[in-house]
Design a protein around this motif. Structure first.
Motif, PDB file in Angstrom:
ATOM      1  N   MET A 119       0.833  -1.201   0.000  1.00 14.96           N
ATOM      2  CA  MET A 119       0.000   0.000   0.000  1.00 14.96           C
ATOM      3  C   MET A 119       0.871   1.256   0.000  1.00 14.96           C
ATOM      4  O   MET A 119       0.541   2.253  -0.648  1.00 14.96           O
ATOM      5  CB  MET A 119      -0.936   0.015   1.210  1.00 14.96           C
ATOM      6  CG  MET A 119      -1.901  -1.154   1.313  1.00 14.96           C
ATOM      7  SD  MET A 119      -2.849  -1.467  -0.173  1.00 14.96           S
ATOM      8  CE  MET A 119      -3.937  -0.061  -0.174  1.00 14.96           C
ATOM      9  N   PHE A 120       1.986   1.206   0.742  1.00 18.83           N
ATOM     10  CA  PHE A 120       2.923   2.340   0.728  1.00 18.83           C
ATOM     11  C   PHE A 120       3.468   2.559  -0.677  1.00 18.83           C
ATOM     12  O   PHE A 120       3.559   3.690  -1.156  1.00 18.83           O
ATOM     13  CB  PHE A 120       4.086   2.092   1.700  1.00 18.83           C
ATOM     14  CG  PHE A 120       3.795   2.495   3.119  1.00 18.83           C
ATOM     15  CD1 PHE A 120       3.572   3.820   3.447  1.00 18.83           C
ATOM     16  CD2 PHE A 120       3.758   1.553   4.128  1.00 18.83           C
ATOM     17  CE1 PHE A 120       3.311   4.197   4.754  1.00 18.83           C
ATOM     18  CE2 PHE A 120       3.490   1.916   5.446  1.00 18.83           C
ATOM     19  CZ  PHE A 120       3.271   3.238   5.752  1.00 18.83           C
ATOM     20  N   ALA A 121       3.835   1.446  -1.342  1.00 17.80           N
ATOM     21  CA  ALA A 121       4.400   1.566  -2.687  1.00 17.80           C
ATOM     22  C   ALA A 121       3.389   2.211  -3.625  1.00 17.80           C
ATOM     23  O   ALA A 121       3.728   3.111  -4.412  1.00 17.80           O
ATOM     24  CB  ALA A 121       4.810   0.191  -3.207  1.00 17.80           C
ATOM     25  N   ILE A 122       2.135   1.770  -3.530  1.00 12.95           N
ATOM     26  CA  ILE A 122       1.104   2.356  -4.390  1.00 12.95           C
ATOM     27  C   ILE A 122       0.949   3.847  -4.093  1.00 12.95           C
ATOM     28  O   ILE A 122       0.887   4.679  -4.994  1.00 12.95           O
ATOM     29  CB  ILE A 122      -0.246   1.623  -4.180  1.00 12.95           C
ATOM     30  CG1 ILE A 122      -0.132   0.184  -4.670  1.00 12.95           C
ATOM     31  CG2 ILE A 122      -1.373   2.341  -4.904  1.00 12.95           C
ATOM     32  CD1 ILE A 122      -1.313  -0.681  -4.301  1.00 12.95           C
ATOM     33  N   TYR A 123       0.940   4.183  -2.800  1.00 14.88           N
ATOM     34  CA  TYR A 123       0.783   5.590  -2.426  1.00 14.88           C
ATOM     35  C   TYR A 123       1.904   6.445  -3.015  1.00 14.88           C
ATOM     36  O   TYR A 123       1.648   7.509  -3.585  1.00 14.88           O
ATOM     37  CB  TYR A 123       0.755   5.732  -0.899  1.00 14.88           C
ATOM     38  CG  TYR A 123       0.583   7.160  -0.439  1.00 14.88           C
ATOM     39  CD1 TYR A 123      -0.674   7.745  -0.377  1.00 14.88           C
ATOM     40  CD2 TYR A 123       1.681   7.944  -0.101  1.00 14.88           C
ATOM     41  CE1 TYR A 123      -0.831   9.055   0.020  1.00 14.88           C
ATOM     42  CE2 TYR A 123       1.541   9.255   0.297  1.00 14.88           C
ATOM     43  CZ  TYR A 123       0.272   9.806   0.361  1.00 14.88           C
ATOM     44  OH  TYR A 123       0.127  11.112   0.751  1.00 14.88           O
ATOM     45  N   ILE A 124       3.149   5.934  -2.883  1.00 11.88           N
ATOM     46  CA  ILE A 124       4.287   6.719  -3.384  1.00 11.88           C
ATOM     47  C   ILE A 124       4.143   6.972  -4.882  1.00 11.88           C
ATOM     48  O   ILE A 124       4.383   8.084  -5.366  1.00 11.88           O
ATOM     49  CB  ILE A 124       5.615   5.993  -3.070  1.00 11.88           C
ATOM     50  CG1 ILE A 124       5.839   5.931  -1.554  1.00 11.88           C
ATOM     51  CG2 ILE A 124       6.793   6.713  -3.728  1.00 11.88           C
ATOM     52  CD1 ILE A 124       6.961   5.015  -1.138  1.00 11.88           C
ATOM     53  N   THR A 125       3.716   5.950  -5.631  1.00 15.20           N
ATOM     54  CA  THR A 125       3.596   6.152  -7.075  1.00 15.20           C
ATOM     55  C   THR A 125       2.385   7.020  -7.427  1.00 15.20           C
ATOM     56  O   THR A 125       2.296   7.531  -8.537  1.00 15.20           O
ATOM     57  CB  THR A 125       3.472   4.812  -7.821  1.00 15.20           C
ATOM     58  OG1 THR A 125       2.327   4.123  -7.307  1.00 15.20           O
ATOM     59  CG2 THR A 125       4.687   3.958  -7.613  1.00 15.20           C
ATOM     60  N   MET A 126       1.465   7.185  -6.501  1.00 17.20           N
ATOM     61  CA  MET A 126       0.224   7.915  -6.787  1.00 17.20           C
ATOM     62  C   MET A 126       0.241   9.357  -6.290  1.00 17.20           C
ATOM     63  O   MET A 126      -0.752  10.071  -6.448  1.00 17.20           O
ATOM     64  CB  MET A 126      -0.965   7.199  -6.129  1.00 17.20           C
ATOM     65  CG  MET A 126      -1.402   5.948  -6.832  1.00 17.20           C
ATOM     66  SD  MET A 126      -2.186   6.332  -8.387  1.00 17.20           S
ATOM     67  CE  MET A 126      -2.602   4.702  -8.962  1.00 17.20           C
ATOM     68  N   ILE A 127       1.356   9.771  -5.651  1.00 16.73           N
ATOM     69  CA  ILE A 127       1.365  11.103  -5.038  1.00 16.73           C
ATOM     70  C   ILE A 127       1.018  12.189  -6.062  1.00 16.73           C
ATOM     71  O   ILE A 127       0.289  13.134  -5.759  1.00 16.73           O
ATOM     72  CB  ILE A 127       2.731  11.380  -4.360  1.00 16.73           C
ATOM     73  CG1 ILE A 127       2.785  10.628  -3.027  1.00 16.73           C
ATOM     74  CG2 ILE A 127       2.935  12.872  -4.108  1.00 16.73           C
ATOM     75  CD1 ILE A 127       4.032  10.839  -2.236  1.00 16.73           C
ATOM     76  N   ASP A 128       1.520  12.012  -7.286  1.00 19.32           N
ATOM     77  CA  ASP A 128       1.269  13.038  -8.304  1.00 19.32           C
ATOM     78  C   ASP A 128      -0.081  12.903  -8.997  1.00 19.32           C
ATOM     79  O   ASP A 128      -0.505  13.797  -9.706  1.00 19.32           O
ATOM     80  CB  ASP A 128       2.373  12.992  -9.361  1.00 19.32           C
ATOM     81  CG  ASP A 128       3.507  13.919  -8.969  1.00 19.32           C
ATOM     82  OD1 ASP A 128       3.231  14.873  -8.217  1.00 19.32           O
ATOM     83  OD2 ASP A 128       4.640  13.674  -9.385  1.00 19.32           O
ATOM     84  N   ALA A 129      -0.736  11.756  -8.803  1.00 16.93           N
ATOM     85  CA  ALA A 129      -1.950  11.472  -9.586  1.00 16.93           C
ATOM     86  C   ALA A 129      -3.172  12.107  -8.933  1.00 16.93           C
ATOM     87  O   ALA A 129      -4.076  11.416  -8.480  1.00 16.93           O
ATOM     88  CB  ALA A 129      -2.128   9.959  -9.720  1.00 16.93           C
ATOM     89  N   GLN A 130      -3.166  13.443  -8.859  1.00 12.30           N
ATOM     90  CA  GLN A 130      -4.254  14.104  -8.134  1.00 12.30           C
ATOM     91  C   GLN A 130      -5.422  14.507  -9.033  1.00 12.30           C
ATOM     92  O   GLN A 130      -6.465  14.918  -8.535  1.00 12.30           O
ATOM     93  CB  GLN A 130      -3.704  15.315  -7.386  1.00 12.30           C
ATOM     94  CG  GLN A 130      -2.796  14.881  -6.252  1.00 12.30           C
ATOM     95  CD  GLN A 130      -1.985  16.013  -5.693  1.00 12.30           C
ATOM     96  OE1 GLN A 130      -2.220  17.175  -5.994  1.00 12.30           O
ATOM     97  NE2 GLN A 130      -1.011  15.673  -4.871  1.00 12.30           N
ATOM     98  N   ALA A 131      -5.212  14.410 -10.339  1.00 11.00           N
ATOM     99  CA  ALA A 131      -6.281  14.637 -11.319  1.00 11.00           C
ATOM    100  C   ALA A 131      -7.033  15.938 -11.068  1.00 11.00           C
ATOM    101  O   ALA A 131      -8.256  16.012 -11.210  1.00 11.00           O
ATOM    102  CB  ALA A 131      -7.259  13.455 -11.316  1.00 11.00           C
ATOM    103  N   GLY A 132      -6.306  16.964 -10.641  1.00  9.69           N
ATOM    104  CA  GLY A 132      -6.936  18.250 -10.421  1.00  9.69           C
ATOM    105  C   GLY A 132      -7.788  18.326  -9.157  1.00  9.69           C
ATOM    106  O   GLY A 132      -8.387  19.349  -8.865  1.00  9.69           O
ATOM    107  N   GLY A 133      -7.821  17.243  -8.409  1.00 12.39           N
ATOM    108  CA  GLY A 133      -8.594  17.231  -7.166  1.00 12.39           C
ATOM    109  C   GLY A 133      -7.796  17.834  -6.021  1.00 12.39           C
ATOM    110  O   GLY A 133      -6.685  18.309  -6.224  1.00 12.39           O
ATOM    111  N   PRO A 134      -8.363  17.838  -4.841  1.00 14.80           N
ATOM    112  CA  PRO A 134      -7.643  18.387  -3.689  1.00 14.80           C
ATOM    113  C   PRO A 134      -6.406  17.542  -3.365  1.00 14.80           C
ATOM    114  O   PRO A 134      -6.447  16.320  -3.440  1.00 14.80           O
ATOM    115  CB  PRO A 134      -8.676  18.329  -2.560  1.00 14.80           C
ATOM    116  CG  PRO A 134      -9.682  17.325  -2.988  1.00 14.80           C
ATOM    117  CD  PRO A 134      -9.702  17.346  -4.492  1.00 14.80           C
ATOM    118  N   GLY A 135      -5.312  18.207  -3.024  1.00 16.74           N
ATOM    119  CA  GLY A 135      -4.061  17.507  -2.724  1.00 16.74           C
ATOM    120  C   GLY A 135      -3.730  17.553  -1.241  1.00 16.74           C
ATOM    121  O   GLY A 135      -4.549  18.019  -0.434  1.00 16.74           O
ATOM    122  N   PRO A 136      -2.543  17.097  -0.889  1.00 20.62           N
ATOM    123  CA  PRO A 136      -2.146  17.030   0.522  1.00 20.62           C
ATOM    124  C   PRO A 136      -2.254  18.369   1.243  1.00 20.62           C
ATOM    125  O   PRO A 136      -2.665  18.416   2.404  1.00 20.62           O
ATOM    126  CB  PRO A 136      -0.690  16.569   0.460  1.00 20.62           C
ATOM    127  CG  PRO A 136      -0.536  15.915  -0.853  1.00 20.62           C
ATOM    128  CD  PRO A 136      -1.513  16.549  -1.781  1.00 20.62           C
TER     129      PRO A 136
END
Lengths: 108, 210
Positions: free
Chosen positions: B46-63
Protein backbone atom coordinates in the motif's frame (compact mmCIF):
# COMPACT_ATOMS: atom_id res chain seq x y z
CA UNK A 1 11.52 -11.00 45.83
CA UNK A 2 14.04 -8.21 45.92
CA UNK A 3 15.68 -9.36 42.72
CA UNK A 4 12.27 -9.45 41.06
CA UNK A 5 11.45 -5.90 42.10
CA UNK A 6 14.82 -4.83 40.76
CA UNK A 7 14.18 -6.63 37.45
CA UNK A 8 10.73 -5.09 37.25
CA UNK A 9 12.13 -1.62 37.79
CA UNK A 10 14.77 -2.17 35.16
CA UNK A 11 12.25 -3.35 32.57
CA UNK A 12 9.89 -0.53 33.32
CA UNK A 13 12.74 1.93 32.89
CA UNK A 14 13.39 0.37 29.48
CA UNK A 15 9.85 1.13 28.38
CA UNK A 16 10.02 4.66 29.75
CA UNK A 17 13.34 5.30 27.96
CA UNK A 18 11.80 4.02 24.72
CA UNK A 19 8.79 6.25 25.25
CA UNK A 20 10.89 9.32 26.06
CA UNK A 21 13.12 8.73 23.07
CA UNK A 22 10.20 8.29 20.70
CA UNK A 23 8.54 11.37 22.14
CA UNK A 24 11.64 13.49 21.57
CA UNK A 25 12.01 12.21 18.01
CA UNK A 26 8.33 12.91 17.27
CA UNK A 27 8.64 16.43 18.66
CA UNK A 28 11.80 16.95 16.61
CA UNK A 29 10.07 15.81 13.41
CA UNK A 30 7.05 18.06 13.87
CA UNK A 31 9.08 21.09 14.94
CA UNK A 32 11.40 20.72 11.95
CA UNK A 33 8.36 20.66 9.69
CA UNK A 34 6.85 23.61 11.53
CA UNK A 35 9.95 25.80 11.69
CA UNK A 36 11.53 25.17 8.29
CA UNK A 37 8.43 24.42 6.26
CA UNK A 38 7.99 21.04 4.70
CA UNK A 39 9.01 21.93 1.16
CA UNK A 40 12.52 23.20 1.87
CA UNK A 41 15.08 20.82 0.37
CA UNK A 42 16.62 18.53 2.93
CA UNK A 43 13.71 18.83 5.33
CA UNK A 44 11.97 15.67 4.17
CA UNK A 45 15.29 13.87 4.19
CA UNK A 46 15.86 14.72 7.86
CA UNK A 47 12.27 13.81 8.75
CA UNK A 48 12.71 10.44 7.06
CA UNK A 49 15.98 9.86 8.87
CA UNK A 50 14.42 10.70 12.25
CA UNK A 51 11.51 8.37 11.45
CA UNK A 52 13.97 5.58 10.75
CA UNK A 53 15.72 6.25 14.06
CA UNK A 54 12.39 6.09 15.85
CA UNK A 55 11.60 2.75 14.22
CA UNK A 56 14.85 1.37 15.59
CA UNK A 57 14.25 2.89 19.05
CA UNK A 58 10.82 1.27 19.26
CA UNK A 59 12.06 -2.07 17.94
CA UNK A 60 14.75 -2.14 20.60
CA UNK A 61 12.92 -0.66 23.60
CA UNK A 62 9.32 -1.75 23.01
CA UNK A 63 9.64 -4.93 20.97
CA UNK A 64 12.93 -6.00 22.55
CA UNK A 65 14.65 -6.93 19.34
CA UNK A 66 18.39 -6.90 19.72
CA UNK A 67 21.40 -8.81 18.55
CA UNK A 68 21.43 -11.13 21.52
CA UNK A 69 21.58 -14.73 20.42
CA UNK A 70 18.22 -15.49 22.01
CA UNK A 71 16.16 -13.15 19.85
CA UNK A 72 18.10 -13.86 16.66
CA UNK A 73 15.28 -15.72 14.93
CA UNK A 74 12.98 -12.73 15.32
CA UNK A 75 15.68 -10.43 14.01
CA UNK A 76 16.31 -12.73 11.03
CA UNK A 77 12.61 -12.73 10.25
CA UNK A 78 12.41 -8.94 10.46
CA UNK A 79 15.48 -8.46 8.30
CA UNK A 80 14.18 -10.84 5.66
CA UNK A 81 10.78 -9.12 5.61
CA UNK A 82 12.56 -5.79 5.30
CA UNK A 83 14.43 -7.13 2.28
CA UNK A 84 11.15 -8.26 0.69
CA UNK A 85 9.66 -4.84 1.44
CA UNK A 86 12.58 -2.98 -0.09
CA UNK A 87 12.34 -5.07 -3.25
CA UNK A 88 8.58 -4.53 -3.49
CA UNK A 89 8.63 -0.80 -2.76
CA UNK A 90 11.87 -0.02 -4.55
CA UNK A 91 10.83 -2.07 -7.58
CA UNK A 92 7.38 -0.52 -7.80
CA UNK A 93 8.62 3.04 -7.47
CA UNK A 94 11.44 2.45 -9.94
CA UNK A 95 9.34 0.83 -12.64
CA UNK A 96 6.34 3.12 -12.36
CA UNK A 97 8.57 6.18 -12.07
CA UNK A 98 10.36 5.12 -15.22
CA UNK A 99 7.05 4.57 -16.96
CA UNK A 100 5.84 8.02 -15.93
CA UNK A 101 9.02 9.56 -17.30
CA UNK A 102 8.81 7.76 -20.65
CA UNK A 103 5.15 8.60 -21.01
CA UNK A 104 6.05 12.27 -20.35
CA UNK A 105 3.73 12.36 -17.42
CA UNK A 106 4.41 14.58 -14.44
CA UNK A 107 7.93 14.04 -13.11
CA UNK A 108 8.02 11.69 -10.15
CA UNK B 1 14.32 -24.56 17.83
CA UNK B 2 15.12 -22.39 20.80
CA UNK B 3 18.10 -22.77 23.05
CA UNK B 4 17.76 -20.74 26.20
CA UNK B 5 14.72 -22.06 28.01
CA UNK B 6 13.79 -19.17 30.21
CA UNK B 7 14.89 -15.89 28.65
CA UNK B 8 14.42 -16.30 24.94
CA UNK B 9 12.35 -13.15 24.74
CA UNK B 10 14.26 -10.72 26.91
CA UNK B 11 11.34 -8.37 27.39
CA UNK B 12 8.17 -9.52 25.74
CA UNK B 13 8.07 -12.75 27.66
CA UNK B 14 6.49 -14.09 30.77
CA UNK B 15 9.70 -14.83 32.64
CA UNK B 16 10.55 -17.49 35.12
CA UNK B 17 7.45 -17.04 37.26
CA UNK B 18 5.32 -18.51 34.53
CA UNK B 19 7.55 -21.26 33.19
CA UNK B 20 4.89 -23.41 31.55
CA UNK B 21 3.07 -20.47 30.00
CA UNK B 22 6.40 -19.14 28.86
CA UNK B 23 7.33 -22.30 26.96
CA UNK B 24 4.02 -22.28 25.13
CA UNK B 25 4.26 -18.57 24.46
CA UNK B 26 7.67 -18.80 22.81
CA UNK B 27 6.41 -20.91 19.94
CA UNK B 28 3.18 -19.03 19.29
CA UNK B 29 4.92 -15.67 19.64
CA UNK B 30 7.32 -16.60 16.87
CA UNK B 31 4.33 -17.64 14.76
CA UNK B 32 2.73 -14.31 15.55
CA UNK B 33 5.86 -12.52 14.37
CA UNK B 34 5.46 -14.35 11.06
CA UNK B 35 1.88 -13.04 10.82
CA UNK B 36 3.01 -9.50 11.66
CA UNK B 37 5.69 -9.58 9.02
CA UNK B 38 3.28 -10.74 6.31
CA UNK B 39 0.97 -7.95 7.42
CA UNK B 40 3.94 -5.63 7.06
CA UNK B 41 4.43 -6.76 3.46
CA UNK B 42 0.77 -5.93 2.79
CA UNK B 43 1.27 -2.46 4.26
CA UNK B 44 4.44 -2.17 2.20
CA UNK B 45 2.45 -2.71 -0.98
CA UNK B 46 0.00 0.00 0.00
CA UNK B 47 2.92 2.34 0.73
CA UNK B 48 4.40 1.57 -2.69
CA UNK B 49 1.10 2.36 -4.39
CA UNK B 50 0.78 5.59 -2.43
CA UNK B 51 4.29 6.72 -3.38
CA UNK B 52 3.60 6.15 -7.07
CA UNK B 53 0.22 7.92 -6.79
CA UNK B 54 1.36 11.10 -5.04
CA UNK B 55 1.27 13.04 -8.30
CA UNK B 56 -1.95 11.47 -9.59
CA UNK B 57 -4.25 14.10 -8.13
CA UNK B 58 -6.28 14.64 -11.32
CA UNK B 59 -6.94 18.25 -10.42
CA UNK B 60 -8.59 17.23 -7.17
CA UNK B 61 -7.64 18.39 -3.69
CA UNK B 62 -4.06 17.51 -2.72
CA UNK B 63 -2.15 17.03 0.52
CA UNK B 64 -1.87 20.75 1.25
CA UNK B 65 -5.61 21.28 1.23
CA UNK B 66 -6.47 18.04 2.98
CA UNK B 67 -3.93 17.20 5.68
CA UNK B 68 -4.31 18.66 9.14
CA UNK B 69 -0.92 18.31 10.84
CA UNK B 70 -2.22 19.37 14.26
CA UNK B 71 -4.60 16.45 14.34
CA UNK B 72 -1.88 14.12 13.03
CA UNK B 73 0.41 15.31 15.81
CA UNK B 74 -2.26 14.58 18.44
CA UNK B 75 -2.88 11.13 16.95
CA UNK B 76 0.83 10.40 16.99
CA UNK B 77 1.16 11.28 20.67
CA UNK B 78 -1.93 9.26 21.58
CA UNK B 79 -0.77 6.16 19.75
CA UNK B 80 2.74 6.43 21.16
CA UNK B 81 1.42 6.72 24.70
CA UNK B 82 -0.87 3.73 24.19
CA UNK B 83 2.17 1.73 23.09
CA UNK B 84 3.73 2.52 26.47
CA UNK B 85 0.60 1.63 28.45
CA UNK B 86 0.18 -1.72 26.71
CA UNK B 87 3.82 -2.44 27.60
CA UNK B 88 3.07 -1.58 31.22
CA UNK B 89 0.13 -4.01 31.17
CA UNK B 90 2.56 -6.67 29.94
CA UNK B 91 4.93 -5.92 32.81
CA UNK B 92 2.11 -5.99 35.36
CA UNK B 93 1.31 -9.48 34.13
CA UNK B 94 4.90 -10.63 34.06
CA UNK B 95 5.68 -9.49 37.60
CA UNK B 96 2.48 -10.79 39.16
CA UNK B 97 1.10 -7.39 40.10
CA UNK B 98 -2.55 -7.42 41.19
CA UNK B 99 -4.90 -8.21 38.34
CA UNK B 100 -6.51 -4.79 38.71
CA UNK B 101 -3.28 -3.24 37.50
CA UNK B 102 -3.42 -5.17 34.23
CA UNK B 103 -7.06 -4.21 33.74
CA UNK B 104 -6.20 -0.58 34.51
CA UNK B 105 -3.49 -0.41 31.84
CA UNK B 106 -5.76 -2.26 29.41
CA UNK B 107 -8.44 0.34 30.07
CA UNK B 108 -6.07 3.25 29.51
CA UNK B 109 -4.84 1.65 26.28
CA UNK B 110 -8.40 1.12 25.10
CA UNK B 111 -9.36 4.73 25.78
CA UNK B 112 -6.28 5.97 23.94
CA UNK B 113 -6.96 3.62 21.02
CA UNK B 114 -10.56 4.82 20.75
CA UNK B 115 -9.54 8.49 20.94
CA UNK B 116 -7.09 7.86 18.14
CA UNK B 117 -9.88 6.41 16.03
CA UNK B 118 -12.21 9.31 16.80
CA UNK B 119 -9.59 11.85 15.71
CA UNK B 120 -8.82 9.85 12.59
CA UNK B 121 -12.46 9.56 11.57
CA UNK B 122 -12.93 13.29 12.17
CA UNK B 123 -9.99 13.90 9.83
CA UNK B 124 -11.54 11.72 7.15
CA UNK B 125 -14.83 13.55 7.49
CA UNK B 126 -13.12 16.93 7.22
CA UNK B 127 -11.30 15.66 4.12
CA UNK B 128 -14.53 14.43 2.57
CA UNK B 129 -16.08 17.86 3.13
CA UNK B 130 -13.30 19.41 1.06
CA UNK B 131 -13.98 16.94 -1.75
CA UNK B 132 -11.30 14.48 -0.67
CA UNK B 133 -13.18 11.25 -1.25
CA UNK B 134 -11.62 7.97 -2.44
CA UNK B 135 -13.05 8.06 -5.95
CA UNK B 136 -11.81 11.61 -6.65
CA UNK B 137 -8.26 10.72 -7.75
CA UNK B 138 -5.63 7.99 -7.74
CA UNK B 139 -3.85 9.82 -4.96
CA UNK B 140 -6.95 9.77 -2.75
CA UNK B 141 -7.70 6.13 -3.57
CA UNK B 142 -4.19 5.21 -2.47
CA UNK B 143 -4.54 7.34 0.65
CA UNK B 144 -7.83 5.73 1.63
CA UNK B 145 -6.40 2.30 0.89
CA UNK B 146 -3.56 2.80 3.32
CA UNK B 147 -4.48 5.04 6.27
CA UNK B 148 -7.90 3.51 7.09
CA UNK B 149 -6.27 0.08 6.78
CA UNK B 150 -4.11 1.07 9.73
CA UNK B 151 -7.19 2.46 11.48
CA UNK B 152 -8.92 -0.85 10.92
CA UNK B 153 -6.00 -2.58 12.62
CA UNK B 154 -6.33 -0.21 15.58
CA UNK B 155 -10.06 -0.93 15.75
CA UNK B 156 -9.33 -4.67 15.70
CA UNK B 157 -6.78 -4.11 18.48
CA UNK B 158 -9.43 -2.28 20.55
CA UNK B 159 -11.88 -5.14 20.08
CA UNK B 160 -9.14 -7.58 21.05
CA UNK B 161 -8.45 -5.53 24.21
CA UNK B 162 -12.10 -5.72 25.23
CA UNK B 163 -12.39 -9.45 24.55
CA UNK B 164 -9.15 -10.21 26.34
CA UNK B 165 -10.20 -8.05 29.29
CA UNK B 166 -13.40 -10.07 29.61
CA UNK B 167 -11.51 -13.36 29.26
CA UNK B 168 -9.11 -12.20 31.94
CA UNK B 169 -12.02 -11.63 34.30
CA UNK B 170 -13.82 -14.88 33.48
CA UNK B 171 -10.99 -17.35 32.96
CA UNK B 172 -8.33 -15.81 35.19
CA UNK B 173 -4.62 -15.80 34.49
CA UNK B 174 -4.29 -19.09 32.67
CA UNK B 175 -1.31 -19.89 30.45
CA UNK B 176 -3.38 -19.30 27.35
CA UNK B 177 -4.58 -15.88 28.49
CA UNK B 178 -1.10 -14.80 29.46
CA UNK B 179 0.32 -15.73 26.09
CA UNK B 180 -2.53 -13.84 24.43
CA UNK B 181 -1.57 -10.71 26.35
CA UNK B 182 1.97 -11.03 25.02
CA UNK B 183 0.69 -11.23 21.47
CA UNK B 184 -1.66 -8.31 21.93
CA UNK B 185 1.22 -6.18 23.23
CA UNK B 186 3.27 -7.21 20.21
CA UNK B 187 0.43 -6.33 17.84
CA UNK B 188 -0.07 -2.94 19.45
CA UNK B 189 3.61 -2.02 19.30
CA UNK B 190 3.58 -3.09 15.66
CA UNK B 191 0.72 -0.69 14.92
CA UNK B 192 2.80 2.16 16.27
CA UNK B 193 5.67 1.18 13.97
CA UNK B 194 3.33 1.30 10.96
CA UNK B 195 2.08 4.69 12.11
CA UNK B 196 5.63 6.09 12.05
CA UNK B 197 5.78 4.99 8.41
CA UNK B 198 2.43 6.66 7.75
CA UNK B 199 3.32 10.04 9.23
CA UNK B 200 6.67 10.02 7.46
CA UNK B 201 5.62 8.82 4.01
CA UNK B 202 1.92 9.62 3.73
CA UNK B 203 1.72 12.92 5.55
CA UNK B 204 5.17 14.52 5.40
CA UNK B 205 6.04 12.80 2.12
CA UNK B 206 2.72 13.90 0.64
CA UNK B 207 3.26 17.48 1.77
CA UNK B 208 6.82 17.59 0.41
CA UNK B 209 6.20 16.03 -2.97
CA UNK B 210 2.47 16.37 -3.57
Amino acid sequence: MDRRTELHRRERRRYVIGYGGSLLLTLAVFSIAYIYGIQRPGVFFSIGLLGLVQLVVQLVYFLHIDRRRSSREDLDLILFSTLVLLIIIGGTVWILGNLAMRMHMHAM
Amino acid sequence: MRRAPSHSYPGLNLGEDHASAHKFTEVVTFGFWVFLMSDLVYFGLMFAIYITMIDAQAGGPGPHELFDLKSIFAQTLILLTSSLTVGLAMLALKYNLPRGRIVLWFGVTLILGLSFLVLEIRDFMAMAEKGGIPQRSGFLSAFYGLVPLHGLHVAAGCLWLVVLGIQLRVMGLTDLIMSRVVRLALFWHFLDLIWIGIITIVYFGGLSYG
